[in-house]
Scaffold this active site. Structure first.
Site, mmCIF file in Angstrom:
data_model
loop_
_atom_site.group_PDB
_atom_site.id
_atom_site.type_symbol
_atom_site.label_atom_id
_atom_site.label_comp_id
_atom_site.label_asym_id
_atom_site.label_seq_id
_atom_site.Cartn_x
_atom_site.Cartn_y
_atom_site.Cartn_z
ATOM 1 C CD GLN A 68 -0.626 -8.768 -0.578
ATOM 2 O OE1 GLN A 68 -2.120 -7.677 -0.766
ATOM 3 N NE2 GLN A 68 -0.750 -8.431 1.101
ATOM 4 N NE ARG A 125 1.006 -9.730 4.785
ATOM 5 C CZ ARG A 125 0.364 -9.339 4.280
ATOM 6 N NH1 ARG A 125 -0.458 -10.475 5.746
ATOM 7 N NH2 ARG A 125 -0.423 -8.325 3.745
ATOM 8 C CB CYS A 134 -0.785 -0.025 0.866
ATOM 9 S SG CYS A 134 -1.390 -1.369 1.999
ATOM 10 C CG ASP A 149 -1.788 -5.354 -3.044
ATOM 11 O OD1 ASP A 149 -3.023 -5.190 -2.957
ATOM 12 O OD2 ASP A 149 -1.402 -5.308 -2.260
ATOM 13 C CG HIS A 197 -5.999 -1.472 1.485
ATOM 14 N ND1 HIS A 197 -4.811 -1.090 1.143
ATOM 15 C CD2 HIS A 197 -7.181 -0.749 1.999
ATOM 16 C CE1 HIS A 197 -4.386 -0.426 2.654
ATOM 17 N NE2 HIS A 197 -5.808 -0.373 2.552
ATOM 18 C CG HIS A 249 -3.294 -0.437 -2.899
ATOM 19 N ND1 HIS A 249 -2.024 -0.814 -3.382
ATOM 20 C CD2 HIS A 249 -4.301 -1.172 -1.644
ATOM 21 C CE1 HIS A 249 -2.045 -1.931 -2.287
ATOM 22 N NE2 HIS A 249 -2.563 -1.788 -0.898
ATOM 23 C CE LYS A 261 -10.686 -8.403 8.042
ATOM 24 N NZ LYS A 261 -9.514 -8.768 8.421
HETATM 25 C C1 TSB Z 1 -4.593 -6.729 0.046
HETATM 26 N N1 TSB Z 1 -3.026 -4.522 1.927
HETATM 27 C C2 TSB Z 1 -3.758 -4.951 1.294
HETATM 28 C C3 TSB Z 1 -3.981 -5.581 0.222
HETATM 29 O O1 TSB Z 1 -4.204 -4.236 -0.130
HETATM 30 C C4 TSB Z 1 -2.880 -6.344 2.489
HETATM 31 O O2 TSB Z 1 -2.023 -7.091 2.273
HETATM 32 N N2 TSB Z 1 -4.355 -7.257 2.563
HETATM 33 S S1 TSB Z 1 -4.390 -8.982 3.753
HETATM 34 O O3 TSB Z 1 -2.811 -8.575 4.892
HETATM 35 O O4 TSB Z 1 -4.994 -9.826 3.694
HETATM 36 O O5 TSB Z 1 -3.278 -9.788 2.887
HETATM 37 C C5 TSB Z 1 -3.729 -9.816 1.476
HETATM 38 C C6 TSB Z 1 -3.812 -11.523 0.978
HETATM 39 O O6 TSB Z 1 -2.711 -12.050 0.937
HETATM 40 C C7 TSB Z 1 -4.605 -11.881 2.361
HETATM 41 O O7 TSB Z 1 -6.174 -12.057 2.010
HETATM 42 C C8 TSB Z 1 -4.413 -14.122 1.645
HETATM 43 O O8 TSB Z 1 -5.237 -14.382 1.183
HETATM 44 C C9 TSB Z 1 -3.133 -13.585 1.800
HETATM 45 N N3 TSB Z 1 -2.088 -14.048 2.888
HETATM 46 C C10 TSB Z 1 -1.904 -13.222 3.895
HETATM 47 N N4 TSB Z 1 -0.475 -13.811 4.565
HETATM 48 C C11 TSB Z 1 -0.379 -14.504 3.782
HETATM 49 C C12 TSB Z 1 0.578 -15.587 3.962
HETATM 50 N N5 TSB Z 1 1.371 -15.694 5.290
HETATM 51 N N6 TSB Z 1 0.921 -16.665 2.859
HETATM 52 C C13 TSB Z 1 0.371 -16.578 2.130
HETATM 53 N N7 TSB Z 1 -0.970 -15.316 2.257
HETATM 54 C C14 TSB Z 1 -0.751 -14.753 2.488
HETATM 55 ZN ZN ZN Z 2 -3.287 -3.062 0.449
#
Ligand code: TSB
Ligand code: ZN
Length: 582
Positions: free
Chosen positions: A323, A305, A276, A325, A457, A327, A411
């Protein structure tokens, strides 16, 4: 699969079985000390300190035998209520239990349950006799930190499950076995999709060529859809400075999920956990008028992460992920329509992939707990109403999770159930009133004034990692033709007579499809079986008849029938199938 925790009778039974397990362990390991033995969705577990002993499979068998013995003996289980002093005295040799007693709030009834020579501190309830617990199975064991804290001692955790009768237990074990067969970690290995190596690190999968082909197809698929919907795609670095994440607020509110910072010259970087902030800066790079909005910035973006080492799981939960992803920068008035576009895209994608078993969860704020949320009543009410309205207008079933919204906005998540383990989120769409403010984003409105956009997002696949894990489990590895790493496997019936014709066909197919030619000097039946094991959608079998008639014979995955076509007909058939994402 049945949720043991939510079934009242099975919950009690499994809880009693956890006591039975503890009793058996106490018989076999005199100095064992017990922490907690709760009921979980899958059954029960008990965390036990075995004074430095690490369990083996053989130990588990012995414990199981001892449990059977106790259950056969069938001692009555009875409850006793104690004062705090009595409880502290009774469990004085059990430091973990003393800890639990000390943490109980004043006035709480303290009770314990006794069966034969064993007493455990417990709230209950329990079944009447250990006899009722005889249909159990110990499933696995692992190390687990005392109180879940990696700074503490490692305890031995034993998992099990218990049913009222043998038949239910056997059916359940069969279901578990089937789930294990569907586990994407198993399929991923068998089909050479991904690997892990400790030298690279925990939760850092390496996508092998077959996996990379699937991912590329997924990228192409979603890119095309997003492009048609007016998204602009960018590439941004997978690191950012600590200051960037201080500006976004992640440094203060998301730090425990991030890798620690690293210093390079006079800059301090973090591996990004989210994209983001980068996308906010892309938006901010130029001036915007209300006419341009919505602006949709997309990226297939790598994030890192910190996930607990016990939580990482194949491709489903990783520490390095990509992702799908985007925005979306919108005016307040556009929240509803843009949210609708996202939900429609999710539905569209799920339809293409044949995903039917999922739940929409709408996370809203708890209006009674306003401190927890970004302070703008009107914005919240307006947005939450819009989200509901959109879901209702699309006829989507969803459940509301009050109090589960993020600080910065409501959300929508889509939850799915993996073969093994608890539900996970696949797609997500999160409204954000705060981030655009933190980055001082603006657009010039109709009346010439500067306004702050709202951000959505959204990730449709979630991550390519998790989505691929899910797909492998849904399809049991038999992916649709368009996604299969190898689409056609050609087998000459006899290398000596038919290889030349097979090579000719291979040459004609290889630019249109992903094709392999099996030249191994093995029996036809062996090669056919191998093609099935690899779950290749089409296996061509080329022998005398095909060579003479200039045709091909094929067998579809899992079919017993062989069909014949001209090469042109076959190509057309497959092209049609691929164009339908079938
Ligand atoms: C959608 N900032 C937002 C983005 O813009 C975001 O990061 N959202 S999130 O934290 O929900 O992460 C997005 C998606 O990543 C989640 O819905 C999930 O499907 C996937 N995700 C999250 N953590 C993991 C992980 N550790 N391993 C694999 N996929 C993951
Ligand atoms: Zn985001």
């Amino acid at each position: 699969m049945i949720n043991i925790k939510e079934n009242e009778r099975l919950n009690t039974l499994n809880h009693s079985c956890a006591h039975l397990l503890a009793q058996a362990v106490k018989h076999l390991y005199k100095d064992a000390k017990f922490w907690v033995g709760p009921v979980i969705e899958e059954g029960f577990y008990y965390d036990i300190d075995l004074n430095g002993h690490t369990l083996t499979e053989e130990d588990l068998e012995n414990i199981s035998k001892e449990m059977k013995k106790i259950a056969k003996d069938g001692k009555r289980i009875y409850r006793e209520e104690l004062s705090r002093e009595e409880a502290l005295e009774k469990f004085k040799d059990d430091p973990y239990k003393i800890d639990i007693i000390n943490e109980l709030p004043d006035g709480e009834i303290i009770s314990c349950y006794t069966q034969g020579d064993f007493t455990d501190l417990c709230r209950g309830p329990h079944v009447d006799s250990t006899k009722e617990c005889k249909n159990f199975k110990l499933l696995k064991f692992s190390g687990s930190y005392y109180k879940g804290d990696s700074k503490n001692k490692v305890l031995q955790r034993i998992y099990g499950v218990c049913f009222d009768n043998k038949e239910d237990l056997e059916n359940h074990l069969k279901e578990l076995e089937e789930a294990a067969m569907r586990d994407h970690r198993k399929i991923g290995k068998e089909l050479d999709i991904f690997m892990n190596d400790d030298l690279v690190g925990k939760g850092m999968p390496l996508w092998l060529p077959n996996g990379a082909l699937i991912r590329k197809e997924l990228e192409n698929y979603i890119y095309k859809k997003e492009k048609a919907m007016g998204y602009s795609h960018v590439y941004t670095p997978c690191v950012g400075t600590v200051d960037l994440y201080k500006t976004s607020g992640h440094w203060d509110h998301y730090k425990e999920n991030m890798f620690p910072a690293m210093k390079v010259d006079d800059e301090e970087f973090v591996l990004r956990p989210m994209n983001c902030p980068h996308h906010m800066l892309v938006y901010k790079n130029s001036l915007h008028s209300y006419r341009e909005l919505p602006i949709r910035i997309g990226e297939f973006a790598t994030d890192f992460r910190y996930e607990a080492s016990g939580a990482v799981k194949g491709l489903e939960r990783v520490r390095c992920m990509c992702q799908n992803d985007a925005h979306l920068f919108v005016t307040k008035e556009q929240i509803g329509s843009e949210f609708k576009n996202v939900v429609k895209l999710i539905l569209d994608v799920y339809k293409d992939f044949g995903i039917k078993d999922y739940k929409f969860r709408l996370s809203l704020r708890d209006p009674k707990d306003k401190e927890k949320y970004f302070d703008d009543d009107e914005m919240w009410n307006n947005a939450e109403d819009k989200l509901r309205e959109v879901l209702n207008s699309l006829g989507v079933e969803y459940f509301e999770a009050i109090g589960e919204a993020a600080f910065y906005g409501p959300k929508l998540d889509v939850e799915v159930k993996p073969a093994v383990g608890p539900e996970v989120t696949l797609s997500t769409c999160q409204l954000d009133f705060l981030l655009p403010k933190r980055f001082e984003l603006s657009y010039i409105d109709k009346d010439g004034t500067k306004k702050t956009p709202v951000v959505l997002h959204r990730a449709i696949f979630g991550t390519f990692d998790r989505f691929t894990a899910f797909l492998l489990e849904e399809t049991k590895g038999a992916l649709p033709l368009w996604l299969s790493p190898v689409q056609i496997n050609i087998i000459p019936v006899n290398n000596e007579y038919h290889l030349e014709y097979a090579e000719e066909i291979y040459e004609k197919l290889k630019d249109k499809f992903r094709v392999s030619l099996d030249k191994k000097d093995e029996k036809l039946s062996y090669k056919m079986r191998e093609s099935q094991i690899k779950k290749i959608p089409y296996t061509l079998i080329l022998g005398d008849k095909e060579k003479e008639e200039k045709t091909i014979s094929y067998r579809k995955y899992s079919s017993k029938e062989t069909e014949s076509l001209t090469l042109e007909e076959f190509i057309k058939k497959l092209e049609d199938q691929i164009s339908r994402n079938d």
